[in-house]
Design a protein around this motif. Structure first.
Motif, PDB file in Angstrom:
ATOM      1  N   HIS A  95       0.971  -1.008   0.230  1.00  0.00           N
ATOM      2  CA  HIS A  95       0.111   0.448   0.188  1.00  0.00           C
ATOM      3  C   HIS A  95       0.898   1.043  -0.007  1.00  0.00           C
ATOM      4  CE1 HIS A  95      -3.965  -2.309   1.864  1.00  0.00           C
ATOM      5  NE2 HIS A  95      -3.983  -2.082   0.513  1.00  0.00           N
TER       6      HIS A  95
ATOM      7  N   HIS B 233      -5.010  -8.802   5.572  1.00  0.00           N
ATOM      8  CA  HIS B 233      -5.495  -7.148   4.858  1.00  0.00           C
ATOM      9  C   HIS B 233      -4.871  -7.238   3.555  1.00  0.00           C
ATOM     10  CE1 HIS B 233      -5.188  -3.231   4.958  1.00  0.00           C
ATOM     11  NE2 HIS B 233      -3.917  -2.448   4.814  1.00  0.00           N
TER      12      HIS B 233
ATOM     13  N   HIS C  72       2.603   3.156   2.815  1.00  0.00           N
ATOM     14  CA  HIS C  72       3.834   2.016   3.550  1.00  0.00           C
ATOM     15  C   HIS C  72       5.145   1.745   2.798  1.00  0.00           C
ATOM     16  CE1 HIS C  72       1.481   0.535   6.794  1.00  0.00           C
ATOM     17  NE2 HIS C  72       0.269   0.593   5.678  1.00  0.00           N
TER      18      HIS C  72
HETATM   19 ZN    ZN Z   1      -2.570  -0.545   3.936  1.00  0.00          ZN
END
Ligand code: ZN
Ligand code: FE
Length: 239
Positions: free
Chosen positions: A56, A112, A59
């Motif tokens: 993501h 996730h 990150h």
């Molecule tokens: Zn994430």
């Protein structure tokens, strides 16, 4: 070895793992390059590695710029090589990644995202859990299944109770509201909330959290079975 917490973007945390003896560091999940650059410049630290927990943008946002500036080596999950910018070293589940004085065990913890990993620095007792385990919460399930997330959390839960949890976001206060709603008589949780509020008031990060506290207070780690966990996760999505 010590950890420096760097606030990024709205509520992200990046972490510098600093080897003071040799003046070198790794950075976990650099959301953006700027605050990292400021810190390493000011403290004259040589940045050597980027460790990414998942792909993501919040990150990996600093990967490119940090690599250009410092020629750092980027470490990420092998199956996510196509979506982690600048990746150099591909790691897999249960692998020990070792470089210079840094040594961590990698766990694949999907849920996730399908390629989410965490870095467990077993010598120092700290773990970087990205957006899988938060203090008093867990990440949203985007790419995985409830079962994957439940099992991923259980992997972390089985580590030594004194493990320091460094997670990807400062969501603790908001998470605590959900926990107390579903666990209103938990004295430990009540005490933890008092501590959290004190820290937030003083602008101090609520991380790291100790695994023992999470086991006692985090409603998602307290869920006894997959069904309970799944229901809680659904309720949290609409909380
Ligand atoms: Zn994430
Ligand atoms: Fe995130």
């Amino acid at each position: 070895m010590r950890v420096e917490i760097i606030s990024c973007l709205q509520d992200n945390y990046s972490y510098l793992i600093i080897d003071d003896k040799n003046n070198i560091a790794c950075v976990v999940d650099p959301s953006e390059a700027k605050p990292i650059i400021e810190f390493v410049k000011k403290n004259k630290i040589n940045l050597k590695y980027i460790l990414n927990t998942h792909h993501h943008y919040d990150h990996i946002g600093g990967n490119k710029e940090l690599k250009e500036l410092y020629n750092v080596t980027v470490v990420g999950y092998k199956n996510d090589a196509h979506r982690i910018p600048e990746i150099d070293i591909l790691v897999e589940d249960n692998q020990i990644w070792k470089a210079l004085n840094f040594e961590a065990k990698v766990f694949h913890i999907p849920g996730h995202t399908s390629g989410h990993i965490c870095f467990y620095f077993f010598n120092e007792n700290f773990i970087f859990t990205g957006d899988t385990l938060f203090s008093l919460g867990c990440g949203r399930i985007f790419e995985g299944t409830y079962q994957e997330m439940f099992e991923s959390l259980n992997k972390i839960k089985n580590l030594p109770e004194n493990t320091n949890i460094y997670c990807g976001h400062e969501y603790t206060l908001q998470n605590s509201k959900f926990c107390i709603k579903h666990d209103p008589n938990n004295i430990r949780l009540k005490n933890k909330i008092v501590e959290i509020k004190k820290k937030i008031k003083k602008n101090i990060p609520t991380v790291p959290s100790i695994l023992k506290d999470e086991i006692d207070c985090n409603i998602f780690l307290k869920a006894k079975d997959l069904d309970t966990f799944s229901k809680l996760r659904d309720l949290k999505d609409n909380f």
